[in-house]
Design a protein around this motif. Structure first.
Motif, PDB file in Angstrom:
ATOM      1  N   LEU A 179      -2.734   3.762  -7.129  1.00  0.00           N
ATOM      2  CA  LEU A 179      -1.657   3.900  -6.153  1.00  0.00           C
ATOM      3  C   LEU A 179      -0.815   5.151  -6.419  1.00  0.00           C
ATOM      4  O   LEU A 179      -0.275   5.756  -5.486  1.00  0.00           O
ATOM      5  CB  LEU A 179      -0.784   2.649  -6.185  1.00  0.00           C
ATOM      6  CG  LEU A 179       0.209   2.440  -5.042  1.00  0.00           C
ATOM      7  CD1 LEU A 179      -0.481   2.478  -3.684  1.00  0.00           C
ATOM      8  CD2 LEU A 179       0.942   1.105  -5.234  1.00  0.00           C
TER       9      LEU A 179
ATOM     10  N   ASP B 146       0.827  -1.206   0.000  1.00  0.00           N
ATOM     11  CA  ASP B 146       0.000   0.000   0.000  1.00  0.00           C
ATOM     12  C   ASP B 146       0.864   1.260   0.000  1.00  0.00           C
ATOM     13  O   ASP B 146       2.085   1.218   0.177  1.00  0.00           O
ATOM     14  CB  ASP B 146      -0.975   0.012   1.179  1.00  0.00           C
ATOM     15  CG  ASP B 146      -0.276  -0.105   2.523  1.00  0.00           C
ATOM     16  OD1 ASP B 146       0.907   0.299   2.637  1.00  0.00           O
ATOM     17  OD2 ASP B 146      -0.907  -0.605   3.474  1.00  0.00           O
ATOM     18  N   ALA B 147       0.190   2.411  -0.182  1.00  0.00           N
ATOM     19  CA  ALA B 147       0.898   3.685  -0.290  1.00  0.00           C
ATOM     20  C   ALA B 147       1.639   4.020   0.993  1.00  0.00           C
ATOM     21  O   ALA B 147       2.761   4.551   0.961  1.00  0.00           O
ATOM     22  CB  ALA B 147      -0.090   4.793  -0.652  1.00  0.00           C
TER      23      ALA B 147
ATOM     24  N   ALA C 138      -0.508  12.139  -3.096  1.00  0.00           N
ATOM     25  CA  ALA C 138      -1.132  12.827  -1.959  1.00  0.00           C
ATOM     26  C   ALA C 138      -0.215  12.812  -0.733  1.00  0.00           C
ATOM     27  O   ALA C 138      -0.332  13.673   0.149  1.00  0.00           O
ATOM     28  CB  ALA C 138      -2.468  12.173  -1.631  1.00  0.00           C
ATOM     29  N   ARG C 139       0.697  11.860  -0.668  1.00  0.00           N
ATOM     30  CA  ARG C 139       1.647  11.782   0.444  1.00  0.00           C
ATOM     31  C   ARG C 139       2.975  12.462   0.100  1.00  0.00           C
ATOM     32  O   ARG C 139       3.967  12.325   0.824  1.00  0.00           O
ATOM     33  CB  ARG C 139       1.899  10.312   0.815  1.00  0.00           C
ATOM     34  CG  ARG C 139       0.674   9.591   1.371  1.00  0.00           C
ATOM     35  CD  ARG C 139       0.953   8.114   1.562  1.00  0.00           C
ATOM     36  NE  ARG C 139      -0.195   7.426   2.139  1.00  0.00           N
ATOM     37  CZ  ARG C 139      -0.403   7.263   3.441  1.00  0.00           C
ATOM     38  NH1 ARG C 139       0.492   7.736   4.318  1.00  0.00           N
ATOM     39  NH2 ARG C 139      -1.468   6.629   3.878  1.00  0.00           N
TER      40      ARG C 139
ATOM     41  N   THR D   4      -1.926   8.069  -7.429  1.00  0.00           N
ATOM     42  CA  THR D   4      -2.647   9.195  -6.832  1.00  0.00           C
ATOM     43  C   THR D   4      -2.457   9.220  -5.323  1.00  0.00           C
ATOM     44  O   THR D   4      -2.230  10.279  -4.719  1.00  0.00           O
ATOM     45  CB  THR D   4      -4.143   9.101  -7.182  1.00  0.00           C
ATOM     46  OG1 THR D   4      -4.287   9.052  -8.607  1.00  0.00           O
ATOM     47  CG2 THR D   4      -4.905  10.290  -6.636  1.00  0.00           C
ATOM     48  N   GLU D   5      -2.524   8.036  -4.702  1.00  0.00           N
ATOM     49  CA  GLU D   5      -2.361   7.959  -3.252  1.00  0.00           C
ATOM     50  C   GLU D   5      -0.951   8.379  -2.827  1.00  0.00           C
ATOM     51  O   GLU D   5      -0.767   9.081  -1.819  1.00  0.00           O
ATOM     52  CB  GLU D   5      -2.648   6.538  -2.778  1.00  0.00           C
ATOM     53  CG  GLU D   5      -4.089   6.085  -3.023  1.00  0.00           C
ATOM     54  CD  GLU D   5      -4.280   4.604  -2.728  1.00  0.00           C
ATOM     55  OE1 GLU D   5      -3.447   4.044  -1.984  1.00  0.00           O
ATOM     56  OE2 GLU D   5      -5.247   4.014  -3.247  1.00  0.00           O
TER      57      GLU D   5
END
Length: 665
Positions: A626, A452-453, A632-633, A628-629
């Motif tokens: 993933l 995951d991100a 965002a981080r 995009t996620e």
């Protein structure tokens, strides 16, 4: 330690030249031949293959005169101006201990320009140009041109020449009654029709002297009506041996033949029996060719006495080190040719520089940065399809520390799915070898868990690459959730079983592959080679086994099916689907699915198509959430392959993107 392939490793003498092993890199056009200013790239290409262990290299074809050229942009070897550019090639090969011969090719009626000539004015079915009939004077001049080109080749440093006498080019055209209708001394009887081949060989031997290699490329099986039969081919083999040939390279089929000869549908070493018949007729070395891409297959052909040497052409595109890897106990790490033809033959036919789907650096070696990275990085590659594998391998080669993630238990992605389609079995072998390469390169692999991100963002990677591939598009019509509706991934993985009557929605490459997978009959106890020969009528009348299922293909767009398939292989797949009775309906509007079946509308009106199974092959969407996620981080990522652009799945583009990104990270 003994060699794992002792017969391949054994040296052999051809004419007066010693070869270090029994593997020949067969002739291929690269697209660079017409451009002497690009011979540095061509020299690097051949030099790398010599460094990788090739026993003998044969160049792409060069024309002995203008009428002989294949295309309008000439690849000529007809003047002293050619010597210096070609010397770059021979120096590169000899610098790595290799041997190389130049192929002399007269295209005859296969030339794509308006100056073509042939023994008789018979137009080729694959060419819009009508050849002019050669006069006696032109024939004699052409024989002299072959000899003159051979003498130039010797000055350029070549170890000899190969005379292209097969696959339907000029020499074949003289030999076959299909194309030679002459009544003079160059036609009529077999001796008359073979006179040109014999005199060309004799003239080249006089020009070269006794020691340089003369490889005569002989058609071991013409696979066309009006070609030579087995007895005539054996007679010809003895005749060119007597005229001065030092070895026989076998070619298979004319370009207009309706039998596949080098595509994945052809079993490994399918034509080695034809080579064996020639070997029995002559005392000079005979070289087997066509669909030999595994060292174990080559060793078997030699062990069974079917040939003295083995030619691998496209496998050297896929891996310049194929011989060294095989003889060094690393056969499982070979970058395997999958016989797709997408970046080699298809590129050539489209006037593009040739390369290789599984090795995008082929014929582009000068574009690759081979030095270790100035600052090794920690790199995460998410997605172990072919784009991710290519990126991980290339980044690791440049000394980066790479971790490759995939939610699946095994790498390969869509290419592993394709490996179950008849004729694409080598795709699975290629993925297995990629796995071995990853291990040898020190790439850490994490399979079976979706990363995951948060994990990626917190792991401190210097670079993150997303190669997460595609998601199949669902069928969005009333009844689209019917239990009879399944995706192509379920069918190809075996998670779903198709019934007797199947509808395949989608007319792209995946739709065609799935239709073949579903319709293709189980050969049962029939060996693969026997089934192939029976299906294509190689030993007589074609015999098509009943299809495994009743399959109907549908697509929204009007027009014929298969227009996006490969130029050199699409005809095979289309023919197989016809042979297995696959129905095809274009211009379809999908209305709904109910108990009666799939309701569709075409220009001919409405129809209900009953089905036990409806397989959806209606396109894909990029799986890039993933990215995009991570953005965002605050973690930028590189997106490659299907995750960047879904469209029609394109492994060639995906591998190229992955390799080039891995090289520049």
């Amino acid at each position: 330690m003994p060699s794992p392939f002792p017969l391949i490793a054994s040296p052999i003498r051809v004419d007066g030249v010693d070869l270090r092993n029994r593997i020949v890199m067969g002739s291929m056009h690269t697209g660079l031949e017409p451009e002497p200013e690009r011979f540095d790239a061509l020299a690097r290409f051949y030099g790398d293959r010599a460094r990788g262990g090739a026993g003998l290299i044969v160049t792409g074809g060069f024309a002995p005169n203008r009428a002989a050229r294949v295309k309008d942009h000439p690849s000529l070897f007809d003047s002293r101006a050619a010597i210096a550019p070609h010397r770059r090639i021979t120096d590169a090969v000899h610098g790595h201990g290799g041997r190389i011969v130049v192929q002399l090719l007269h295209a005859g009626r296969y030339g794509y320009h308006d100056e073509i000539v042939a023994p008789s004015p018979v137009q080729a079915p694959i060419n819009r140009y009508l050849p002019a009939e050669m006069t006696d004077a032109q024939i004699r001049q052409t024989i002299g041109d072959y000899a003159a080109s051979a003498a130039l080749a010797l000055e350029a440093g070549y170890d000899g020449v190969e005379i292209m006498g097969s696959e339907g080019y000029l020499i074949s055209e003289f030999l076959a009654t299909r194309t030679n209708h002459r009544t003079d001394d160059w036609g009529g009887s077999l001796q008359g029709r073979a006179r040109f081949a014999i005199e060309v060989t004799a003239a080249v031997r006089r020009a070269l002297g006794p020691d340089p290699i003369i490889s005569y490329r002989i058609s071991a099986a013409d696979l066309i009506e009006g070609g030579l039969d087995n007895d005539e081919t054996q007679w010809l083999a003895r005749a060119v041996e007597a005229a001065g040939a030092g070895c026989l390279m076998t070619g298979i089929g004319w370009h207009e033949s309706k039998v596949p000869t080098i595509a994945g549908a052809v079993p490994h070493a399918a034509f080695a029996g034809a080579t064996a018949r020639l070997k029995a007729a002559v005392s000079i070395p005979v070289i087997a060719s066509n669909r030999i891409n595994l060292p174990e297959t080559a060793e078997r052909v030699l062990r069974d006495g079917q040939a003295d040497m083995v030619s691998m052409a496209r496998p050297f595109l896929a891996d310049a080190e194929i011989v060294d890897k095989a003889l060094g106990g690393r056969a499982g790490q070979i970058n395997l040719c999958i016989a797709c033809n997408q970046a080699c033959l298809d590129h050539y036919f489209l006037d593009q520089t040739v390369t290789c789907l599984v090795n995008p650096w082929a014929v582009r070696e000068l574009e690759r940065d081979e030095a270790p990275a100035a600052r090794p990085k920690r790199i995460a590659v998410v997605g172990a399809g072919v784009a991710g594998i290519a990126c991980a391998l290339e980044a690791a080669r440049r000394s980066h520390r790479v971790t490759l993630y995939d939610a699946a238990e095994r790498p390969g992605g869509q290419l592993r799915l394709a490996a179950v389609v008849p004729g694409k079995e080598d795709y699975g072998r290629a993925i297995d070898n990629f796995e071995n390469q990853l291990a040898a390169a020190g790439v850490e692999t994490v399979y079976g868990t979706a990363v995951d991100a948060a994990t990626l963002a917190g792991a401190g990677y210097d670079e993150i690459v997303l190669s997460t591939g595609v998601l199949p598009r669902a069928l969005d019509i009333p009844g689209g959730d019917d239990p009879r509706v399944v995706g192509y991934t379920e069918i190809l993985t075996g998670r779903a079983t198709a019934g007797e009557a199947v509808l395949v929605i989608g007319g792209g490459g995946i739709g065609h592959d799935v239709a073949l997978f579903l319709a293709h009959p189980d050969p049962g106890d029939l060996p693969a080679l026997a089934a192939f020969e029976a299906h294509w009528g190689i030993a007589g009348t074609a015999r098509h086994r009943p299809a495994a299922r009743r399959v109907t293909m549908l697509k929204r767009s009007p027009g014929g099916f298969g227009r996006t398939l490969g130029k050199s292989t699409g005809w095979i797949l289309r023919q197989e689907l016809r042979d297995f009775g696959v129905r095809q309906i274009a211009g379809v509007r999908y209305l709904e699915i109910d108990a009666a079946g799939l309701h569709v509308e075409t220009d001919g009106g409405r129809e209900i198509l009953a089905a036990d199974t409806i397989v959806v092959c209606a396109g894909q969407e990029s799986n890039a959430a993933l990215a995009t996620e991570l953005a965002a981080r605050g973690r930028p990522v590189h997106v490659i392959g299907g995750a960047r652009l879904a469209g029609e799945l394109d492994a060639k583009r995906a591998i190229d993107e992955g390799a080039r990104l891995g090289n520049r990270l």
